[in-house]
Design a protein around this motif. Structure first.
Motif, mmCIF file in Angstrom:
data_model
loop_
_atom_site.group_PDB
_atom_site.id
_atom_site.type_symbol
_atom_site.label_atom_id
_atom_site.label_comp_id
_atom_site.label_asym_id
_atom_site.label_seq_id
_atom_site.Cartn_x
_atom_site.Cartn_y
_atom_site.Cartn_z
ATOM 1 N N MET A 289 5.446 -10.677 10.774
ATOM 2 C CA MET A 289 5.589 -10.738 12.233
ATOM 3 C C MET A 289 6.937 -10.234 12.735
ATOM 4 O O MET A 289 6.990 -9.378 13.606
ATOM 5 C CB MET A 289 5.339 -12.156 12.725
ATOM 6 N N VAL B 197 14.705 -13.884 14.834
ATOM 7 C CA VAL B 197 13.422 -14.570 14.757
ATOM 8 C C VAL B 197 12.945 -14.794 13.331
ATOM 9 O O VAL B 197 11.866 -15.290 13.121
ATOM 10 C CB VAL B 197 12.335 -13.840 15.560
ATOM 11 N N PHE C 19 3.439 -5.757 4.919
ATOM 12 C CA PHE C 19 2.485 -5.375 5.961
ATOM 13 C C PHE C 19 2.044 -6.627 6.717
ATOM 14 O O PHE C 19 1.652 -7.613 6.114
ATOM 15 C CB PHE C 19 1.267 -4.693 5.334
ATOM 16 N N TRP D 60 18.745 -6.258 19.806
ATOM 17 C CA TRP D 60 17.838 -7.345 19.404
ATOM 18 C C TRP D 60 18.564 -8.655 19.619
ATOM 19 O O TRP D 60 19.530 -8.948 18.951
ATOM 20 C CB TRP D 60 17.453 -7.155 17.931
ATOM 21 N N ASN E 129 7.322 -6.424 12.178
ATOM 22 C CA ASN E 129 6.501 -5.650 13.097
ATOM 23 C C ASN E 129 7.138 -5.561 14.465
ATOM 24 O O ASN E 129 7.104 -4.530 15.118
ATOM 25 C CB ASN E 129 5.131 -6.317 13.265
ATOM 26 N N ALA E 130 7.703 -6.698 14.880
ATOM 27 C CA ALA E 130 8.295 -6.732 16.209
ATOM 28 C C ALA E 130 9.541 -5.864 16.272
ATOM 29 O O ALA E 130 9.826 -5.246 17.287
ATOM 30 C CB ALA E 130 8.627 -8.167 16.594
ATOM 31 N N CYS F 228 9.075 -17.811 12.203
ATOM 32 C CA CYS F 228 8.474 -17.024 11.133
ATOM 33 C C CYS F 228 7.499 -17.888 10.319
ATOM 34 O O CYS F 228 7.584 -19.095 10.324
ATOM 35 C CB CYS F 228 9.580 -16.492 10.242
ATOM 36 N N ARG F 229 6.611 -17.230 9.594
ATOM 37 C CA ARG F 229 5.627 -17.971 8.814
ATOM 38 C C ARG F 229 6.236 -18.613 7.570
ATOM 39 O O ARG F 229 5.596 -19.420 6.928
ATOM 40 C CB ARG F 229 4.498 -17.034 8.389
ATOM 41 N N HIS G 116 9.214 -3.614 4.431
ATOM 42 C CA HIS G 116 8.722 -4.865 5.005
ATOM 43 C C HIS G 116 7.299 -5.110 4.549
ATOM 44 O O HIS G 116 6.573 -4.176 4.248
ATOM 45 C CB HIS G 116 8.795 -4.815 6.527
ATOM 46 N N GLN H 123 10.230 -3.165 14.476
ATOM 47 C CA GLN H 123 9.996 -1.750 14.165
ATOM 48 C C GLN H 123 10.359 -0.774 15.290
ATOM 49 O O GLN H 123 11.132 0.156 15.053
ATOM 50 C CB GLN H 123 8.531 -1.557 13.807
ATOM 51 N N PRO H 124 9.822 -0.958 16.518
ATOM 52 C CA PRO H 124 10.160 -0.002 17.568
ATOM 53 C C PRO H 124 11.655 0.090 17.827
ATOM 54 O O PRO H 124 12.182 1.169 18.105
ATOM 55 C CB PRO H 124 9.419 -0.526 18.797
ATOM 56 N N VAL H 125 12.344 -1.045 17.689
ATOM 57 C CA VAL H 125 13.788 -1.062 17.930
ATOM 58 C C VAL H 125 14.505 -0.220 16.873
ATOM 59 O O VAL H 125 15.399 0.575 17.190
ATOM 60 C CB VAL H 125 14.302 -2.513 17.914
ATOM 61 N N HIS I 287 13.272 2.271 15.174
ATOM 62 C CA HIS I 287 12.997 3.694 15.418
ATOM 63 C C HIS I 287 13.881 4.235 16.526
ATOM 64 O O HIS I 287 14.346 5.363 16.471
ATOM 65 C CB HIS I 287 11.523 3.888 15.763
ATOM 66 N N GLY J 187 5.588 -0.117 4.900
ATOM 67 C CA GLY J 187 4.948 -1.424 4.837
ATOM 68 C C GLY J 187 4.324 -1.613 3.466
ATOM 69 O O GLY J 187 3.655 -0.720 2.965
#
Lengths: 383, 361
Positions: B307, B276, B304, B272, B310-311, B79-80, B302, B313-315, B317, B331
């Motif tokens: 990282m 991360v 906007f 998941w 974003n990764a 992560c950043r 989260h 998100q689909p999980v 949903h 976001g």
């Protein structure tokens, strides 16, 4: 014979030759998706959530294309890898969750090979063995396949470019359109899966070459460097008075300049200091090649191409700006890409940038060196 | 030594005591506001996530207030967040400030100890007692803070006079912030419990239960989520955030409630696999837990461009579809407006209440 689908996107741009050879030696048939087309991207956009970065959307499009054509889909998950100096480096979060993302987006209708590389727990060799065991029980065969495959790579950066876009015929020494030698060179820095993918990058390399300008990319440097063995006598060729034309005409000289790994060993060089601070595996190439191009005076401008929501770029470009570009004062263009980028806007920006580059070429490199010396003095005083 | 730090929610209340005991003065800037945000956005990289921009603004204000050190935790990972400290240093240096940069990390415990020793007149005895005092006092304070926040979260939906609980909470939190003695803290806790118990309540009211998951900064900092927890509570919704300032601090310093979080991550393993960063795996786990515990809905907050979020998100949903639990995914960045944000929240809540009626029939 089982069919393995490999999407022509994301990490395939780094590792495809290895995967191809490995699976071919295990008697598998490889089905590679075609270079990105409009349909593939629009499929990907439909499947993916809107905020994720463009290369991942493209990747999902390729997966959708391969969905019914293969038995298995190879999805890499790059968690941790050792770099050349044996430091642990991580993948980006999307790389770590890629199989989970694909599984979530396709509702379990694809059989995914979750190809995990996590060198904290298992070394690279064993993770390949684990994948090989899906297809055969013969351990010796897997071992042989791994030993043969692991060293293979794309021969040149042009090979990657051709791989990303079938339409390019041959490597050219001259400018594609006007058949004239290149006037100057520009460093195009970015991830290979963005800059070599002709569709999503709107054939950026072609566009630049049309201005009679040579493009040097990170893979250019890295592939050349690994080919060339380190030769101490060649270190002297790092001469600032070499004119640009000479450099480009004599390609051998371009490659002779001291090697990155040698750079790396020399602790005084800021390159080693910067690299140790970066903990992302695939971002090292970007920083290394930027620094290398700046120090060897091969180029007259920089273009940084990155996808808009690429999180790593935000940090890396800031570090590059503060550590390198501020002291070298070289013309620079930052080009963010997303699915809404159009070629008209891109061309306009490129044209104005190239005007700038051609003016700035009067500014000799010796001056830049003086600037750097002065700047670093100031910096030391600040500390 | 006067230190600027990354400001997040009520995290400064225990941290101020902690660093005071060690001999460091913590510069606490005023709570984030539009001025802070403007400063942060001006100097931060454009595509950076909002927590960085906001904390950068606060650090710059801290330097204007006379700080001479940046304190920041690091941990290099995907992560950043790990690069925040480095970037703060670059940016603040460019602004012309001179400072020390201290990266707090578990691999540098020896260095940190030497520093504490230096601050405590080079005496081992003093240093060790100060460390013990700091840990015990800060821990006690943050536990009481957690108790107060939790109690007020649970009473807010039932109160008859809107806003009464929040008023009491802010009063006692400021009182807690101003004290350093454990005796006073205990007294405050007792008084707080009595006062909350005396609020007129309507316990027969039907309430919705909502889980808030997502990135730690967006969940904890009330400025960026437009005080969501309080507002929802006053609308008659029982809110259960996956993270609070206390939980974040406790986990990241002394690994408190490690087993609980491990079990939640185990729950998320199927969907998941790798943690991360950005509380992604916890978000997945808490969403699954919410579905199990019969919550009405989940709000996923989260930044906007974050990282890990974003990764993931689909999980999330997918879980929402499979487990039949409504999910709102918001976001947040510097352009998010309060009106637009609450429009979405209100719509979501009305959907949830309708859904509950139909389910009951």
């Amino acid at each position: 014979m089982s069919k393995i689908g490999i999407p022509r996107a994301l990490y395939s741009y780094y590792h495809f030759p290895v995967w191809q050879k490995f699976f071919e030696l295990l008697d598998c048939e490889i089905i590679l998706s075609p270079p990105t087309t409009k349909n593939i991207l629009s499929d990907g956009l439909k499947i993916a959530t809107e905020e994720i970065c463009l290369p991942v959307k493209t990747f999902l499009g390729h997966c959708a294309h391969l969905k019914n054509k293969c038995d298995y889909l190879l999805v890499p998950r790059i968690v941790c890898m050792f770099d050349d100096a044996q430091n642990l480096k991580y993948g980006c979060p999307k790389a770590m969750g890629l199989p989970d993302i694909v599984r979530a987006c396709f509702n379990d209708s694809i059989h995914i090979i979750d190809f995990t590389i996590d060198e904290r727990k298992i070394d690279k060799r064993n993770s390949y063995y684990k994948i090989g065991q899906i297809f055969t029980t013969d351990i010796k065969k897997i071992r042989r396949a791994y030993d043969n495959a692991i060293t293979s790579k794309f021969s040149t950066s042009f090979a990657i470019r051709q791989w990303g876009n079938d339409a390019i015929p041959q490597p050219q020494k001259f400018c594609a359109v006007e058949n004239r030698p290149f006037k100057s060179a520009i460093g195009l820095i970015g991830h290979p899966y963005l800059i070599y993918d002709a569709y999503i990058s709107l054939s950026l390399i072609d566009l630049i070459e049309r201005f009679n300008i040579k493009v040097i990319t990170p893979s250019d440097i890295i592939l050349q460097q690994t080919d060339q063995s380190i030769n101490t006598s060649q270190k002297n060729s790092l001469l600032p008075n070499l004119s640009l034309e000479d450099n480009l005409e004599n390609k051998s000289q371009l490659t002779q300049i001291n090697c990155l790994s040698q750079h790396r060993r020399n602790k005084k060089n800021s390159i080693s200091r910067l690299i140790d601070d970066i903990h992302w595996f695939y971002e090292q190439d970007i920083i290394m090649s930027t620094e290398y191009l700046l120090k060897t005076h091969q180029i007259s401008g920089f273009i940084f191409a990155f996808s808009l929501s690429c999180g790593t770029s935000a940090v890396i470009l800031e570090i590059i700006k503060k550590e390198l570009l501020d002291c070298y004062r070289i013309p620079t263009l930052f080009l963010p890409f997303d699915e809404h980028t159009t070629s008209v806007g891109l061309t306009t920006r490129l044209e104005s940038f190239i005007d700038l580059v051609q003016r700035a070429e009067f500014h000799t490199y010796t001056q830049i060196d003086n600037n750097f010396a002065q700047y670093s003095k100031e910096k030391i005083l600040l500390h | 030594m006067r230190a600027a730090f990354a400001y997040m929610g009520n995290i400064y209340i225990p941290l101020r005591t902690f660093f005071k005991e060690l001999g460091v003065e913590l510069i606490v800037p005023p709570p984030p506001n539009n001025k802070t945000l403007k400063l942060g956005v001006q100097y931060a990289p454009e595509t950076m996530c909002i927590p960085f921009k906001l904390t950068l603004g606060n650090i710059i204000i801290g330097f204007k207030m006379g700080a001479d050190t940046i304190l920041h935790t690091t941990g290099f990972w995907s992560c950043r967040f790990g690069y925040y400290g480095k970037l703060y240093a670059y940016i603040v240096k460019d602004l012309g400030y001179k400072f020390n940069h201290i990266d707090v990390s578990s691999s540098r415990l020896k260095e940190h100890y030497q520093l504490i020793k230096k601050l405590n007149k080079h005496s081992d005895h003093r240093a060790i007692t100060s460390i013990i005092k700091a840990f015990s006092k800060a821990w006690y304070k943050s536990a009481i803070m957690e108790f107060m926040e939790k109690t007020s979260r649970e009473t807010r939906p039932f109160e008859i006079n809107k806003g009464e609980t929040s008023k009491i909470l802010t009063k006692y939190l400021t009182a807690l912030d101003n004290t350093d003695s454990i005796k006073v803290m205990n007294k405050l806790k007792r008084e707080f419990t009595n006062e909350i118990a005396s609020i007129p309540k309507d316990l027969s009211r039907p309430i919705l239960k909502i889980k808030i998951v997502g990135e730690s900064f967006c969940v904890i900092e009330p400025f960026i989520n437009f005080n969501l927890i309080q507002t929802l509570g006053e609308q008659g919704v029982l809110v259960d955030p996956c993270l609070t300032a206390h939980k974040w601090l406790a986990f990241h310093t002394i690994r408190n409630s490690k087993t609980e979080w491990k079990s939640i991550e185990k729950l998320a393993d199927y969907y998941w696999k790798y943690n991360v960063g950005g509380e992604d795996k916890k978000s997945v786990g808490y969403t699954l837990l919410g579905a199990k515990q019969g919550f009405d809905g989940v709000i996923f907050l989260h930044p906007f461009g974050c990282m890990p979020s974003n990764a993931v998100q689909p999980v999330l949903h997918k879980i929402s579809q499979e487990k039949n639990i409504p999910l709102l995914d918001v976001g947040l960045d510097e352009h998010t407006a309060e009106t637009g944000f609450y429009n979405r929240i209100d719509a979501f809540i009305s959907i949830l209440s309708n859904r509950r009626k139909t389910y009951k029939k």
